[in-house]
Write an enzyme that holds these catalytic residues in place. Sequence first.
Site, PDB file in Angstrom:
ATOM      1  CB  CYS A 123      42.557  46.059  45.257  1.00 12.06           C
ATOM      2  SG  CYS A 123      43.701  45.302  46.292  1.00 12.06           S
ATOM      3  CG  ASP A 181      42.021  46.076  38.569  1.00  9.57           C
ATOM      4  OD1 ASP A 181      41.890  46.453  39.740  1.00  9.57           O
ATOM      5  OD2 ASP A 181      43.032  44.914  38.979  1.00  9.57           O
ATOM      6  CG  HIS A 212      44.792  43.065  42.364  1.00 13.41           C
ATOM      7  ND1 HIS A 212      44.990  44.628  43.135  1.00 13.41           N
ATOM      8  CD2 HIS A 212      44.473  42.832  41.377  1.00 13.41           C
ATOM      9  CE1 HIS A 212      44.292  44.777  41.787  1.00 13.41           C
ATOM     10  NE2 HIS A 212      44.182  43.265  40.698  1.00 13.41           N
TER      11      HIS A 212
END
Length: 268
Positions: free
Chosen positions: A80, A132, A118
Site C-alpha cells: 500500500c 485505493d 494502511h
Amino acid sequence: MGRVEQTPPALTPAQVDAYLARIGATRPDRPDHAALAALHRAHLLAVPFENLSIHLGEPVVLEPAALLAKVVDRRRGGFCYELNGLFAELLRALGFRVTLLAARVYAAPDRLGIPFDHLALRVDLDEPWLADVGFGSFAREPLRLDLTDPQQDPSGSFTVRPDGEDLVVSQDGEAQYRLELRPRELADFVPTCWWHTTSPGSHFTRSTVCSRQLADGRLSLSGTRLIRTTADGTRTVEELTEAETLAAYDERFGFTLPHLPKVLHPAP
C-alpha cells in the site's frame, strides 16, 4: 470534509508518460471522475500487489524516485505505501487534488491493527472520493467518501460510514479498515513500513504474495501456489515447481526475478 493544501507533483511530464504507458492508460483531458476511474482500473489491472522486496533483501524506500524506478522502470508492484504513494504522485501530476490518509486494518471484526497500518487516498473532485490501488482484493472503482449508502462495485458491495471522527470502510458487510481524515505525508508512514518489512509480527514477513486483478477475476502467486479466482468466486489452485514459479513471475506478472524470494520469518 474540507479541502487541504496540495503538495506539488514530484513527477516530470516524461515520467508521467512512462507511468501511463506502464499501466496502459492515456493522459486524460481533464481531472474528473471518469479519468480517475479509468486510471484506477488500469492501475489495478497492470500493477501487482506484492511484498517480494521483503523476501529478496531489497530496501523499501518511500520516496517518489525510488517508487517510480521500481514500479515503472522495473515493472514491479508493491504494497500500500508504495502503490498508493506513487499513484498519488501520478494523480497530482495530472491535476487531481490528492490527500494521503492513514488507516488501521481490521485484523478481526472487533480488533484493529496498528496505526498507519494502511495508506489510502482521498481525491477531491465535486465530491470527495476514496482511491485505493494498494489493498489487494478491493474495490475496482473509486468510492464516494461522503455517501453512506451501499456502493456496488465489480468486487462487491462497499459502504463508507462515519464512526466518531473516522470512517469505517466495509466490503460485503465486513469491515476492512478504519480511515482517519487527517492529512498525512508519505514520510509519516516510514516507521510502520519499516515494521511491516522487518518484524516477525508482520504478516508480510511470514509469506510471499504477488497478486493482480484480471478483467474477469484475480490471479495470485502465493509461495509456489498459482491461484486463479474468477468473477463468480470459483477458485483453482495449481502447485508449481520452483522453476515454474520463477517463470510465472515473468509470464503472468511481467517482471523477472534473479531467484525465488526466501521468506524472511517463516511460520513455525
